[in-house]
Design a protein around this motif. Structure first.
Motif, PDB file in Angstrom:
ATOM      1  N   SER A 192      39.121  37.312  19.847  1.00  0.00           N
ATOM      2  CA  SER A 192      40.080  36.471  19.131  1.00  0.00           C
ATOM      3  C   SER A 192      41.340  36.209  19.949  1.00  0.00           C
ATOM      4  O   SER A 192      42.121  35.303  19.624  1.00  0.00           O
ATOM      5  N   ASP A 193      41.537  36.989  21.018  1.00  0.00           N
ATOM      6  CA  ASP A 193      42.692  36.800  21.887  1.00  0.00           C
ATOM      7  C   ASP A 193      42.416  35.812  23.019  1.00  0.00           C
ATOM      8  O   ASP A 193      43.208  35.701  23.955  1.00  0.00           O
ATOM      9  N   TYR A 194      41.295  35.114  22.942  1.00  0.00           N
ATOM     10  CA  TYR A 194      40.919  34.114  23.939  1.00  0.00           C
ATOM     11  C   TYR A 194      40.773  32.749  23.283  1.00  0.00           C
ATOM     12  O   TYR A 194      40.409  32.645  22.101  1.00  0.00           O
ATOM     13  N   ASP A 195      41.029  31.708  24.053  1.00  0.00           N
ATOM     14  CA  ASP A 195      40.581  30.369  23.680  1.00  0.00           C
ATOM     15  C   ASP A 195      39.144  30.206  24.151  1.00  0.00           C
ATOM     16  O   ASP A 195      38.709  30.838  25.124  1.00  0.00           O
ATOM     17  N   THR A 196      38.391  29.355  23.469  1.00  0.00           N
ATOM     18  CA  THR A 196      36.975  29.170  23.766  1.00  0.00           C
ATOM     19  C   THR A 196      36.723  27.750  24.230  1.00  0.00           C
ATOM     20  O   THR A 196      37.242  26.797  23.651  1.00  0.00           O
ATOM     21  N   ALA A 197      35.921  27.618  25.277  1.00  0.00           N
ATOM     22  CA  ALA A 197      35.508  26.300  25.764  1.00  0.00           C
ATOM     23  C   ALA A 197      33.995  26.298  25.917  1.00  0.00           C
ATOM     24  O   ALA A 197      33.407  27.296  26.346  1.00  0.00           O
ATOM     25  N   THR A 198      33.351  25.184  25.566  1.00  0.00           N
ATOM     26  CA  THR A 198      31.892  25.096  25.604  1.00  0.00           C
ATOM     27  C   THR A 198      31.449  23.805  26.286  1.00  0.00           C
ATOM     28  O   THR A 198      31.953  22.727  25.974  1.00  0.00           O
ATOM     29  N   LYS A 199      30.510  23.956  27.219  1.00  0.00           N
ATOM     30  CA  LYS A 199      29.804  22.822  27.811  1.00  0.00           C
ATOM     31  C   LYS A 199      28.377  22.863  27.274  1.00  0.00           C
ATOM     32  O   LYS A 199      27.742  23.915  27.268  1.00  0.00           O
ATOM     33  N   LYS A 200      27.844  21.743  26.817  1.00  0.00           N
ATOM     34  CA  LYS A 200      26.606  21.750  26.045  1.00  0.00           C
ATOM     35  C   LYS A 200      25.349  21.360  26.820  1.00  0.00           C
ATOM     36  O   LYS A 200      24.263  21.382  26.267  1.00  0.00           O
ATOM     37  N   ASP A 201      25.462  21.023  28.080  1.00  0.00           N
ATOM     38  CA  ASP A 201      24.306  20.489  28.798  1.00  0.00           C
ATOM     39  C   ASP A 201      23.931  21.325  30.005  1.00  0.00           C
ATOM     40  O   ASP A 201      23.475  20.821  31.023  1.00  0.00           O
ATOM     41  N   TYR A 202      24.095  22.621  29.910  1.00  0.00           N
ATOM     42  CA  TYR A 202      23.925  23.506  31.057  1.00  0.00           C
ATOM     43  C   TYR A 202      22.455  23.698  31.415  1.00  0.00           C
ATOM     44  O   TYR A 202      21.629  24.065  30.574  1.00  0.00           O
ATOM     45  N   VAL A 203      22.120  23.457  32.660  1.00  0.00           N
ATOM     46  CA  VAL A 203      20.847  23.886  33.252  1.00  0.00           C
ATOM     47  C   VAL A 203      21.195  24.479  34.611  1.00  0.00           C
ATOM     48  O   VAL A 203      21.607  23.773  35.518  1.00  0.00           O
ATOM     49  N   GLY A 204      21.043  25.792  34.753  1.00  0.00           N
ATOM     50  CA  GLY A 204      21.580  26.492  35.904  1.00  0.00           C
ATOM     51  C   GLY A 204      20.609  26.654  37.054  1.00  0.00           C
ATOM     52  O   GLY A 204      19.755  25.806  37.311  1.00  0.00           O
TER      53      GLY A 204
END
Length: 262
Positions: free
Chosen positions: A101-113
């Protein structure tokens, strides 16, 4: 690692975090004979440690296997898996540790590694996954150096991924490996952590900005200095070796000794 502890003396505590890969949790039983037990490997490593403190990443991750702790399309763990391993390390090191909860969250939705990069599998390409990472809210400053600890340049700890190919999102952590990174934080506890790592260790760093006053991150494969002298130069109080099982006992293992004596 015992030699590092002996060379650095009692003023520095050395830790070993050998990270299991996804194989330890998700390999189908019919393929079990294709690989050796990672947990037995880790236990064997730990049995040889003297005053070096082991960090049990395997059991820290085990209760969370229903969560997105490893990538489906990449050989790395995901940031959430690294977070749980970092929490286990913070407990062993007896330092503060921030909740999610002490972090901001970022998401990328098209990941293929990397698994797609290696195979160019249409199945992987047609089934991308989310890549969610966590941005510390506390104050810190990040400085990058060459692998010989020269040419300082201030930058971001977490890269802006907007211009990155969707197979390269794991580079969000410091942009890669071939540099020395110094993170100076607002955690004024007098503790200076040096991390020698492979790429698994990259994802641990944002999880520890609330735990140590200074963090120095060095990839053992690119480091050009004597590691003992470097630790003394930066005032290391805590030295963490963080890598996956392949690096700990495979081809990368030789760097640990060469970094100590070069």
């Amino acid at each position: 690692l015992n030699a590092y502890q002996q060379d650095l003396g009692s003023d520095v505590q050395v830790y070993s975090l050998v990270a299991p890969t996804a194989v330890s949790y998700y390999l189908p039983e019919e393929y079990a004979n294709y690989t050796a037990s990672e947990t037995e490997n880790i236990d064997n490593i730990n049995s040889y440690l003297n005053s070096v403190k082991p960090v049990d990443a395997y059991n820290a991750l085990k209760p969370h296997t229903a969560e997105a702790i490893y990538a489906r399309t990449d050989h790395h763990w995901l940031p959430l898996g690294a977070y749980y391993a970092a929490e286990a390390f913070a407990k062993v090191a007896d330092v503060p540790f921030a909740s999610l909860s002490d972090y901001d969250t970022a998401t990328k939705k098209d990941y293929v590694g990397s698994m797609y990069t290696y195979t160019e599998s249409a199945v992987l390409l047609d089934n991308p996954e989310e890549f969610t990472y966590y941005i510390p809210k506390n104050k810190y400053k990040t400085t990058y150096y060459s692998t010989s600890f020269t040419d300082p340049t201030e930058g971001d700890l977490l890269m802006n991924l907007d211009g990155y190919d969707n197979s390269m999102y794991y580079l969000v952590f410091m942009g890669g490996d071939d540099k020395i990174t110094h993170v100076e934080t607002d955690c004024k506890n007098g503790r200076t952590l040096v991390i020698f790592k492979d790429s698994y260790g990259n994802a641990l760093v944002p999880c520890l900005t609330s735990s140590f006053e200074n963090i120095y991150v060095c990839d053992m494969r690119y480091f050009e200095l004597n590691a003992i002298d470097f630790c003394k130069q930066v005032g290391c109080t805590d030295l963490l070796f963080a890598m996956n099982t392949f690096s700990a006992t495979g081809g990368n293992e030789s760097y640990l000794e060469s970094n100590r004596v070069q």
